[in-house]
Motif scaffolding. Structure first.
Motif, mmCIF file in Angstrom:
data_model
loop_
_atom_site.group_PDB
_atom_site.id
_atom_site.type_symbol
_atom_site.label_atom_id
_atom_site.label_comp_id
_atom_site.label_asym_id
_atom_site.label_seq_id
_atom_site.Cartn_x
_atom_site.Cartn_y
_atom_site.Cartn_z
ATOM 1 N N UNK A 48 7.281 5.000 9.730
ATOM 2 C CA UNK A 48 8.121 5.095 8.532
ATOM 3 C C UNK A 48 9.563 5.396 8.930
ATOM 4 N N UNK A 49 9.739 6.332 9.831
ATOM 5 C CA UNK A 49 11.075 6.689 10.311
ATOM 6 C C UNK A 49 11.775 5.469 10.914
ATOM 7 N N UNK A 50 11.110 4.756 11.790
ATOM 8 C CA UNK A 50 11.717 3.603 12.461
ATOM 9 C C UNK A 50 12.104 2.535 11.444
ATOM 10 N N UNK A 51 11.243 2.275 10.472
ATOM 11 C CA UNK A 51 11.526 1.291 9.436
ATOM 12 C C UNK A 51 12.697 1.745 8.568
ATOM 13 N N UNK A 52 12.686 2.997 8.156
ATOM 14 C CA UNK A 52 13.763 3.530 7.329
ATOM 15 C C UNK A 52 15.091 3.485 8.078
ATOM 16 N N UNK A 53 15.062 3.850 9.335
ATOM 17 C CA UNK A 53 16.278 3.830 10.163
ATOM 18 C C UNK A 53 16.843 2.416 10.244
ATOM 19 N N UNK A 54 15.987 1.438 10.507
ATOM 20 C CA UNK A 54 16.440 0.048 10.613
ATOM 21 C C UNK A 54 17.014 -0.455 9.298
ATOM 22 N N UNK A 55 16.312 -0.214 8.205
ATOM 23 C CA UNK A 55 16.765 -0.708 6.900
ATOM 24 C C UNK A 55 18.011 0.027 6.410
ATOM 25 N N UNK A 56 18.159 1.288 6.754
ATOM 26 C CA UNK A 56 19.311 2.077 6.308
ATOM 27 C C UNK A 56 20.609 1.644 6.975
ATOM 28 N N UNK A 57 20.514 0.935 8.070
ATOM 29 C CA UNK A 57 21.716 0.501 8.783
ATOM 30 C C UNK A 57 22.590 -0.399 7.916
ATOM 31 N N UNK A 92 0.862 -1.177 0.000
ATOM 32 C CA UNK A 92 0.000 0.000 0.000
ATOM 33 C C UNK A 92 0.900 1.229 0.000
ATOM 34 N N UNK A 93 0.313 2.397 0.053
ATOM 35 C CA UNK A 93 1.108 3.627 0.134
ATOM 36 C C UNK A 93 0.835 4.324 1.459
ATOM 37 N N UNK A 94 1.744 5.194 1.803
ATOM 38 C CA UNK A 94 1.554 5.980 3.020
ATOM 39 C C UNK A 94 0.317 6.869 2.886
ATOM 40 N N UNK A 95 0.029 7.301 1.678
ATOM 41 C CA UNK A 95 -1.183 8.102 1.462
ATOM 42 C C UNK A 95 -2.421 7.291 1.825
ATOM 43 N N UNK A 109 -0.152 10.554 8.872
ATOM 44 C CA UNK A 109 -0.210 11.251 10.148
ATOM 45 C C UNK A 109 1.025 11.011 10.992
ATOM 46 N N UNK A 110 1.059 11.590 12.185
ATOM 47 C CA UNK A 110 2.230 11.470 13.065
ATOM 48 C C UNK A 110 2.598 10.019 13.391
ATOM 49 N N UNK A 111 1.634 9.169 13.655
ATOM 50 C CA UNK A 111 1.924 7.771 13.988
ATOM 51 C C UNK A 111 2.545 7.053 12.792
#
Length: 174
Positions: A50-59, A35-38, A43-45
């Protein structure tokens, strides 16, 4: 950091999504929903997830260095003109976010830009990245562009190979 990045570009008009339908089907059969974020709600949650997932995968990105703080992430990735939640594909296993493919809108420069594609370690090797990128290819059409660009550290051979498999070719832009 390296000064020799691998720059890739895809001609969307030549992209044959049917070549990757099997990946989309395998995801569905395994209970992975794209799906998409849209569609999830931007929203904030959702932005925190998204941030937590991106941070984990970017490692796993070679020479990535420290990841943004949440506020820096919002400032550099979300609160920018190129951000569009329709360009952020999320792979879900039930309610668990297991992958993302974020493409930004650079139509003013004539292209869309795939900033990040990543899958949590426990979900790798299932074709989810290819499925997300295929699913998200329609975003270029929403932007009215026929090219998608991406860039990789040369040691990120898996991501480079995946993009070349999709049809991305080496490019030279400034």
């Amino acid at each position: 950091m390296t000064d020799h990045w691998v720059k890739l570009e895809l001609d969307v008009t030549a992209f044959d999504a049917s070549r990757f339908e099997g990946h989309l089907e395998r995801c569905r059969d395994a209970g992975i929903r794209l799906t998409t974020l849209a569609d999830l709600g931007d929203g904030p949650r959702q932005r925190r997830a998204l941030y937590e997932l991106n941070k984990e995968c970017s490692a796993d990105i070679p020479d990535r260095g420290a990841f943004y703080t949440f506020d820096e992430y919002l400032a550099h990735r979300i609160d920018v003109p190129s951000y569009d939640p329709r360009g952020v594909v999320i792979a879900l296993d039930g309610d668990d976010w297991c992958g993302l493919s974020a493409t930004s809108d650079w139509r003013s420069h004539g292209f869309a830009f795939n900033e990040m594609t990543g899958v949590r370690a426990a979900y790798r090797g299932r074709g989810i990245s290819l499925a997300m990128k295929t699913f998200g290819m329609g975003f270029a059409g929403l932007c009215g562009v026929d090219r998608v660009r991406t860039i990789h550290h040369p040691a990120n051979t898996g991501a480079i190979a995946m993009n070349r498999r999709l049809g991305y070719a080496d490019a030279d832009w400034d």
